[in-house]
Design an enzyme around this catalytic site. Structure first.
Site, short mmCIF file in Angstrom:
data_model
loop_
_atom_site.label_atom_id
_atom_site.label_comp_id
_atom_site.label_asym_id
_atom_site.label_seq_id
_atom_site.Cartn_x
_atom_site.Cartn_y
_atom_site.Cartn_z
CD GLU A 44 -2.60 -1.60 0.21
OE1 GLU A 44 -3.22 -0.71 -0.40
OE2 GLU A 44 -2.62 -2.80 -0.14
CB THR A 49 0.50 4.37 -8.03
OG1 THR A 49 -0.49 3.63 -7.31
CG2 THR A 49 -0.16 5.57 -8.69
NE ARG A 176 -3.52 -2.53 -3.17
CZ ARG A 176 -2.32 -3.06 -3.35
NH1 ARG A 176 -1.64 -2.80 -4.44
NH2 ARG A 176 -1.79 -3.87 -2.44
CG ASP A 198 5.57 -2.98 -8.74
OD1 ASP A 198 5.91 -2.96 -7.54
OD2 ASP A 198 4.38 -2.87 -9.11
CD GLN A 202 -0.82 -7.15 1.01
OE1 GLN A 202 -1.15 -8.32 1.14
NE2 GLN A 202 -1.70 -6.19 0.81
#
Length: 351
Positions: A44, A49, A176, A198, A202
């Site tokens: 998060e 993005t 998301r 990327d 988590q």
């Protein structure tokens, strides 16, 4: 009788010319090699993005067909956000208006609502969003898990619920979907090839990180400024900012990155600017004394990260305050990052 015009060249000039030629060849070799950027950070934090922004800025953005593929994801984001708000309101003891009871019950029964939204469902979502109980629950969103993009999507619900809806670039940026595995974005800037890698942030995804650690030119570490009062999705006993600091310390001081540039993106500055007015940073850092001041709070957090650099005399952390959903901001920041990376590459090659 001929007349010849000769120019005498000294040994020093010849040596200098040879040196310049060698440097040009070396420069070409340095920049012919691919620049590998590893995008790391906790879940998060906005990594994906940033990756989407690279596609928008350097690869002409998402095509109409690619944007359409995000439609179901966005619809799902909206429905999950409304359900999270309804659940939170109930758990907090807030009562939604009786007039909305049927809509609320249907939303909470997953099988009753299709993934595909329409105008009628959009009106129900808007009515639920405006209800006082839901707004009271939203004001306490740090106490449960809610997508950052929820207010944005609900604000644009009428457009999103149209039958011929195709997400625009901003809609796509704010969507998301949990990153699993490894995603690579390749692009070229000023004849230099970049590969942005990327990986999921988590905890369950981090065991895959080591597979990407070789031949890295620079690490871009994303930390969300606005999440200082939030808990992890995967462990609601752990503060997100504390997790980010711990992770940054491991990455910054890893043997894998002894000679690798570390670039810190303090992300989600837009959300942080709004939140710091209401929620003092002291809730997470008791030693903070700057009050509800954006600049002081940002500097405090930057210093917290910088202090974790165990080799500060030899290794510099390059910090940028970012808003990953703002294309202009990311364009500006990436230009600065590119200049740092290319300068360091030349330095490493001896020039």
């Amino acid at each position: 009788m001929g007349c010849g015009l000769g120019v005498s060249v000294s040994k020093e000039e010849k040596a200098r010319a040879k040196q310049v030629e060698q440097q040009l060849k070396q420069d070409k070799k340095v920049f012919e090699n691919e620049v590998k950027l590893l995008l790391l950070g906790a879940g998060e934090s906005g990594k994906s993005t940033i990756a989407k922004q690279m596609k928008i800025i350097h690869l002409e953005g998402f095509t109409k067909e690619e944007c359409f593929q995000f439609r179901d994801i966005i619809h799902s984001n909206i429905i999950s956000s409304i359900k999270a708000l309804i659940t939170a309101a109930h758990d907090m003891g807030y009562s939604v208006s009786n007039a909305l009871r049927t809509s609320v019950d249907m939303f909470m029964n997953s099988s009753s609502y299709p993934l595909e939204l329409n105008g009628d469902i959009g009106n129900e979502i808007l009515a639920i969003w405006k209800d006082k109980a839901i707004q009271d629950a939203y004001a306490r969103s740090s106490e449960y898990q809610l997508l950052d993009s929820a207010p944005y999507y609900i604000e644009h619900i009428n457009r999103i619920c149209q039958k011929d809806y195709i997400p625009n670039q901003q809609d796509v940026l704010r969507s998301r979907c949990k990153t699993t595995g490894i995603t690579e974005t390749e692009f070229e800037v000023e004849n230099t090839k970049f590969k942005l890698v990327d990986v999921g942030g988590q905890r369950s995804e981090r065991k895959k990180w080591i597979h990407c650690f070789e031949d890295v030119t620079a690490v871009i570490f994303c930390a969300a400024l606005s999440e200082y009062d939030l808990k992890l999705y995967e462990d609601e006993t752990v503060n997100r900012m504390h997790e980010s600091l711990k992770l940054f310390e491991e990455i910054c001081n890893s043997k894998w990155f002894n000679t690798v540039s570390i670039i810190l993106f303090l992300n989600k500055s837009d959300l942080f600017k709004e939140k710091i007015r209401r929620v003092d940073l002291k809730v997470t850092f008791p030693d903070y004394t700057g009050g509800n001041n954006f600049d002081k709070a940002t500097k405090f957090i930057e210093d917290k990260f910088s202090a974790l650099n165990a080799n500060s005399s030899q290794k510099e952390i390059y910090t940028h305050v970012t808003c990953a959903t703002d294309t202009e901001n990311i364009t500006f920041v990436f230009n600065a990052v590119k200049n740092i990376i290319l300068r360091k590459a030349l330095e490493a090659s001896g020039f």
